[in-house]
Design a protein around this motif. Structure first.
Motif: not given
Lengths: 297, 297
Positions: B92, B94, B98-102
């Motif tokens: 992700l 956003d 800037s990333r976020r992992l699920l």
């Protein structure tokens, strides 16, 4: 018959959001048929209502998969148009009752007036036409007129665009709005049962014979010319509020088809919404509320 | 040969995160072959290195799709085991950089010692075996021993489990660690080039002949017995840092196969990482860095 969104749902349950640059494990994952229109149609089919779905899915593998699933759910899909790519709706449940939606809905996924042509058979057979008001206004007006001409009941979920509000409400029999939509319709916050009752009577004057309005923290207020009924929020653990509104409308439609008593229909609607918020994702399981089904817990 | 994670990547670019109960539109979506092992193998293939992948994908449609894609990417997949369901990695993004992992990585998606059996042909042919240290320690030790016995160079990415650290490092020729992994290896923050140089020499004493350590805000420090080289962060706009480390390792491996000069290999590694962070998702495009390819911009 339901006119609305059809897509692919991806439901991810996590324990919180990952920080920037970080990661979080997915505790539960579900993928399948979704979208507000499809979820409502699934609910109707589960409640024993024969249902046809009108909407758009992509010409891709995801589109093949969601149409197969709709068929297995007993939903008529002859009125579904294939075009572009299938909408993806990511329902991120990062805590109990806390959901965030990431929506990839391609513009070609909206139902056009021309698409309604394909749904002629569905219109001819329908005693109820349920419209999701996120679809384009021209489509909604055309669908509502077609339904009226056929003598079908017109159910609408959402807040019509102000430019067509009067015209559309004049064609609608049953209107349902969530808290945010009620605020749009009222042009101010709807915070109490009293606010909702006043808005309900204003909306009844514009056309509908039954209005259901969400009241934050209270439940749903059903308003009709002779009375009203507050359907309190079900006292159940909320896993994910997604799909509650679609299930509510499915219950309301199924109830009104069974019995002209609006109170009974309202109670079925509230039970359907209550059953859905206990599940992850917007897909309902209303089999326990079907005629002859096991009674809800 | 790469031993590591293979999965399905879903990359979603949004303008910020939705609030609780709210939604946000997805501006860009990409779906396809992903996972750290697969991304590294894709990078190697793009750099002109013949590569075989060893890992696990599910017995599901997603597994079929990622294997087809790996084949089209020119990656050998005879050593891939099919089991359970395919890992899903949601990246992700956003905001820029800037990333976020699920991450939904089923436990059966890890490579077991028995799975290495299936990869005998790959081991027999490999001049380099690249191990992702997120895999189980027993698998890593067995794979490193097999590679050593065959005379292959052993490359490892990550921080070995402390229980097997000494034993594994004794079998590794090239070790790469990102900033968080360097901190695990050092048992304290690695904040400067000086910290990284000290850690690098400690690690060289444990077995490897070349160590690459990320230094936050600086770049990567390459350390070998006779010297070191700071590879500064590429001065490029970072769209998504995902995959930078995998591309770095692919560049380092490809460079060391071309030329024994570690400086040249390091520069190729840094260029590969710099090319990857400009793209959404972890899938690299290193075609411009291949021998005879267009030179990087």
């Amino acid at each position: 018959m339901v006119v609305g969104q059809i897509g692919r749902d991806l439901v991810l349950r996590t324990d919180g959001l990952p920080p920037v640059g970080g990661s979080v494990d997915v505790g539960e994952r579900w993928e399948g048929l979704g979208g507000k229109g499809a979820n409502q149609a699934v609910g109707l089919a589960q409640l024993g209502v024969p249902v046809r779905l009108v909407g758009v899915v992509g010409e891709d593998r995801a589109g093949d998969a969601v149409l197969r699933r709709a068929g297995r759910d007993g939903i008529g899909t002859a009125g579904v148009v294939r075009r572009g790519r299938t909408a993806l709706l990511v329902d991120l449940v990062d805590g109990p009752g806390s959901r965030r939606l990431l929506e990839d809905v391609p513009p070609e996924g909206l139902v056009s007036v021309a698409d309604l042509e394909r749904a002629r058979t569905a219109f001819a057979a329908a005693d109820t036409v349920s419209l999701q008001l996120q679809q384009p206004s021209a489509t909604l007006l055309a669908a509502a007129r077609l339904a009226r001409r056929r003598g079908a009941r017109v159910v609408a979920d959402g807040a019509p665009d102000p430019a067509v509000r009067g015209e559309l409400l004049g064609l609608v029999d049953v209107l349902r709005a969530d808290a945010a939509e009620a605020e749009l319709l009222a042009d101010r916050p709807v915070r109490s049962v009293r606010d909702a009752r006043a808005l309900g009577h204003r909306l009844l004057a514009a056309g509908p014979s039954l209005v259901a309005l969400a009241v934050p923290g209270e439940g749903d207020l059903l308003v009709w010319p002779d009375g009203d009924l507050l359907l309190p929020l079900a006292d159940v653990p909320v896993a994910d509020p997604t799909g509650a509104g679609d299930a509510f409308v499915a219950g309301l439609v199924a109830g009104l088809r069974r019995d002209p008593d609006v109170r009974a229909a309202g109670r079925l609607a509230a039970a359907a919404a209550g059953a859905t918020v206990q599940r992850l994702g917007g897909r309902p399981d209303l089999s326990g509320l079907a005629p002859g089904g096991r009674s809800p817990g």
